[in-house]
Write an enzyme that holds these catalytic residues in place. Structure first.
Site, short mmCIF file in Angstrom:
data_model
loop_
_atom_site.label_atom_id
_atom_site.label_comp_id
_atom_site.label_asym_id
_atom_site.label_seq_id
_atom_site.Cartn_x
_atom_site.Cartn_y
_atom_site.Cartn_z
N GLU A 78 2.85 -16.38 -28.84
CA GLU A 78 2.48 -17.78 -29.17
C GLU A 78 1.52 -18.32 -28.23
O GLU A 78 1.99 -18.72 -27.16
CB GLU A 78 3.81 -18.60 -29.39
CG GLU A 78 4.90 -18.05 -30.22
CD GLU A 78 4.74 -18.31 -31.72
OE1 GLU A 78 3.58 -18.99 -32.08
OE2 GLU A 78 5.48 -17.74 -32.44
N LEU A 79 0.20 -18.40 -28.61
CA LEU A 79 -0.50 -18.65 -27.71
C LEU A 79 -1.47 -20.03 -27.96
O LEU A 79 -1.01 -20.74 -28.76
CB LEU A 79 -1.58 -17.64 -27.55
CG LEU A 79 -1.16 -16.15 -27.28
CD1 LEU A 79 -2.05 -15.29 -27.26
CD2 LEU A 79 -0.24 -15.95 -26.01
N CYS A 99 0.40 -26.99 -27.78
CA CYS A 99 -0.37 -25.99 -28.26
C CYS A 99 -1.21 -26.44 -29.40
O CYS A 99 -1.99 -25.88 -29.54
CB CYS A 99 0.59 -24.80 -28.44
SG CYS A 99 1.76 -25.16 -29.65
N GLY A 105 2.65 -18.93 -24.12
CA GLY A 105 1.73 -19.21 -22.89
C GLY A 105 0.38 -19.37 -23.40
O GLY A 105 -0.06 -19.16 -24.73
N GLU A 128 7.53 -21.60 -14.45
CA GLU A 128 7.94 -22.29 -13.39
C GLU A 128 7.69 -23.61 -12.92
O GLU A 128 7.94 -24.12 -12.02
CB GLU A 128 7.04 -21.42 -12.08
CG GLU A 128 5.48 -21.81 -12.29
CD GLU A 128 4.77 -20.60 -13.12
OE1 GLU A 128 5.41 -20.08 -14.30
OE2 GLU A 128 3.65 -20.09 -12.85
N LYS A 153 12.84 -15.99 -19.18
CA LYS A 153 12.08 -16.60 -17.95
C LYS A 153 11.51 -17.83 -18.31
O LYS A 153 10.26 -18.12 -18.84
CB LYS A 153 10.88 -15.63 -17.47
CG LYS A 153 10.71 -15.82 -16.07
CD LYS A 153 9.10 -15.35 -15.51
CE LYS A 153 8.06 -16.41 -16.14
NZ LYS A 153 8.01 -17.78 -15.53
N PRO A 154 11.93 -18.88 -17.73
CA PRO A 154 11.34 -20.18 -18.27
C PRO A 154 9.98 -20.42 -17.28
O PRO A 154 9.91 -19.80 -16.23
CB PRO A 154 12.19 -21.37 -17.65
CG PRO A 154 13.31 -20.61 -16.56
CD PRO A 154 13.33 -19.26 -17.15
N GLU A 211 -9.72 -24.33 -24.45
CA GLU A 211 -8.51 -25.22 -24.65
C GLU A 211 -8.70 -26.10 -23.63
O GLU A 211 -8.93 -25.66 -22.55
CB GLU A 211 -7.13 -24.42 -24.62
CG GLU A 211 -6.24 -25.10 -24.91
CD GLU A 211 -4.71 -24.33 -25.07
OE1 GLU A 211 -4.70 -23.34 -24.39
OE2 GLU A 211 -3.71 -24.41 -25.83
N TRP A 217 5.95 -24.55 -20.37
CA TRP A 217 6.59 -25.73 -19.81
C TRP A 217 6.37 -26.86 -20.82
O TRP A 217 7.01 -28.04 -20.58
CB TRP A 217 6.15 -26.02 -18.62
CG TRP A 217 4.62 -25.78 -18.48
CD1 TRP A 217 3.88 -24.70 -18.13
CD2 TRP A 217 3.64 -26.99 -18.80
NE1 TRP A 217 2.52 -25.22 -18.22
CE2 TRP A 217 2.17 -26.54 -18.74
CE3 TRP A 217 3.70 -28.16 -19.30
CZ2 TRP A 217 1.09 -27.19 -19.15
CZ3 TRP A 217 2.73 -28.77 -19.84
CH2 TRP A 217 1.27 -28.56 -19.50
N ASN A 218 5.39 -26.91 -21.69
CA ASN A 218 5.10 -28.10 -22.33
C ASN A 218 6.10 -28.49 -23.10
O ASN A 218 6.02 -29.85 -23.38
CB ASN A 218 3.73 -27.91 -22.98
CG ASN A 218 3.59 -26.91 -24.04
OD1 ASN A 218 4.67 -25.97 -24.02
ND2 ASN A 218 2.65 -26.93 -24.96
#
Ligand code: NAD
Length: 453
Positions: free
Chosen positions: A226-227, A260, A204, A156, A153-154, A357, A129-130
């Site tokens: 992509e974490l 991120c 995410g 939530e 899937k965006p 993080e 979402w960021n």
């Protein structure tokens, strides 16, 4: 599914959530639609996606306002995301033809060897979402251009933006079955993974990414991750301290620290430590916190309420272990998810603050005696997304940046992404790459042609 404004806790919308059955139907329809899309010429697909780009430009103010309402991103930063998006899309529009071109690698009388590239099929795009426009389009845009179907899937926490993306793609001419949005949270993501997809591209957190890789491995699905990161900056003793402090503060606090590649750890040479900390604290204290709909706001609410307790825990743990709290350090008591911009000095690696993080407006600083000590600490992490060195001398920065185990190395800059360069994380920060020509090739599979005759 109820959608709340994180700045004030008010309900802004209520949308229908997908079930496992509806997601399975969407994946099946996408599979049926994909061959006809792949059979269209690249020019035909490009024309449709160019139209999508135009629609984003036409509607950008409305889309920026929606983004601010839904994720709490300060409006100037929401506009920045929308304004920068066309440049990213242009990269894909310009470079896909070359990336997909057949390569003849050998010819001799009676024999030709050639590499061709074919779409993967149905790509599941499970997103964060960021920066929903950036991280979403890093996947669905090249995936569609290269002839795949996409079930998106965006997050939530960015559903309305996800649905706006879907509607603009349809308006641009993407066939309805070829691209579908799956609405929901973790359950919708799991259901999408269980459906007969060919690849999953995930953006995410590390814990969710690991779970996804485990599920995907059982079916040998292609996985791209992509974490998160714990991105370090090292400020050497030869810099203009005020300039470096301002740049690093922006790298740590832009998007309310929810990037991120946000700066998550600062190492500063002991010779300039005190001066640097003074400038950094002054800079952070100047950041305007408030209503994200105001043009002058720089720090907004956290998008997810759950992160407030993560930040509280990190601050408490750091202070208990000897860190000096110089600014902030607590929730702001008002409706919505507010945390005061926080600076902690004398941080060390026994503290969660320097290991986990933070993903919020919190930063830890440690003093170091040498470049070697800085490099050792920068590499003392499971993550490996980005790292930065601020120094007047590239000769000095280069060995440090070569030695640090990350996908992106920054000299005198930080918190930066370029569509021309691969975006990749090492260790707990990810698998594979998006952006650049590697991020186009990520959505095709090679076919080796052995041609006799
Ligand atoms: P998250 O892991 O909580 O959620 C990401 C997505 O996974 C969401 O769409 C969520 O609904 C879905 N999901 C949750 N559980 C699932 C499951 N069991 N199966 C399938 N899907 C599931 O992450 P987030 O809070 O949305 O995003 C923040 C994280 O993303 C941070 O760690 C940040 O660093 C990272 N991030 C990385 C990049 C990058 O490019 N490396 C970019 C943006 C964000």
């Amino acid at each position: 599914m109820k959608i709340y404004n994180p700045a004030n806790g008010q309900l802004i919308d209520d949308v229908a959530e997908d079930s496992a059955e509806s997601i399975a139907r969407k994946v099946a329809a996408a599979r049926r639609a994909q061959p006809a899309w792949a059979a269209r010429s690249l020019d035909a697909r490009t024309a449709i996606l160019k139209r999508f780009r135009e629609l984003v430009v036409e509607r950008k103010e409305t889309l920026a306002q929606l983004l601010t309402r839904e994720v709490g991103k300060p409006i100037s930063q929401a506009r920045n995301e929308l304004n920068a998006l066309p440049g990213r899309l242009d990269f894909f529009l310009t470079h896909t033809e070359r990336a997909l071109a057949d390569e003849t690698v050998w010819t001799e009388p009676g024999l030709t060897e050639r590499i061709g590239f074919e779409p993967l099929g149905v790509v599941a795009n499970i997103s964060a979402w960021n920066y929903p426009w950036f991280v979403g389009s890093n996947v669905f845009f090249p995936a569609l251009l290269t002839g795949n179907a996409v079930v998106y899937k965006p997050s939530e926490f960015a559903t309305l933006t996800g649905l706006a993306i879907r509607d603009l793609l349809y308006e641009a001419g993407v066939p309805q079955d070829l691209f579908a949005a799956a609405v929901g949270g973790g359950d919708a993501g799991s259901a999408l993974l269980e459906a007969p997809i060919d690849a999953v591209c995930f953006t995410g957190s590390y814990p969710t990414g690991k779970r996804i890789a485990e599920v995907a491995s059982k079916r040998l699905l292609k996985v791209q991750l992509e974490l998160g990161g714990k991105d370090p900056v090292y400020v050497t003793d030869d810099v203009d301290v005020a300039v470096a402090a301002a740049a690093v503060a922006d790298g740590a606090f832009y998007n309310t620290g929810q990037s991120c590649c946000a700066v998550e750890r600062i190492y500063v040479h002991e010779k300039i430590h005190d001066e640097f900390v003074k400038h950094l604290v002054a800079e952070v204290a100047r950041f305007k916190l408030g209503n994200p709909q105001d043009d002058s706001t720089y720090i907004g609410p956290l998008t997810r309420a759950a992160q407030l307790s993560v930040l509280e825990r990190q601050v408490q743990d750091a202070v208990t272990k000897g860190a000096a709290l110089l600014l902030g350090g607590k929730r702001i008591d008002q409706p919505g998810n507010w945390f005061a911009p926080t600076v902690l000095d004398r941080a060390d690696h026994t503290m969660e603050l320097m290991r986990e993080e933070s993903f919020g407006p919190v930063i830890g600083i440690a003093s170091v005696a040498s470049d070697e000590a800085a490099l050792r600490l920068m590499n003392d992490t499971e993550y490996g997304l980005t790292a930065a060195v601020y120094s007047r001398s590239f000769e000095r920065a280069r060995p440090i940046l070569s030695g640090v185990n990350v996908g992106s190395a920054y000299w005198n800059c930080c918190d930066r992404v370029s569509a021309r360069l691969p975006w990749s994380g090492r260790g707990h920060s990810g698998l594979g790459a998006t952006l650049s020509t590697l991020g186009i090739r990520a959505f095709v599979q090679p076919k080796a042609w052995h041609l006799r005759g």
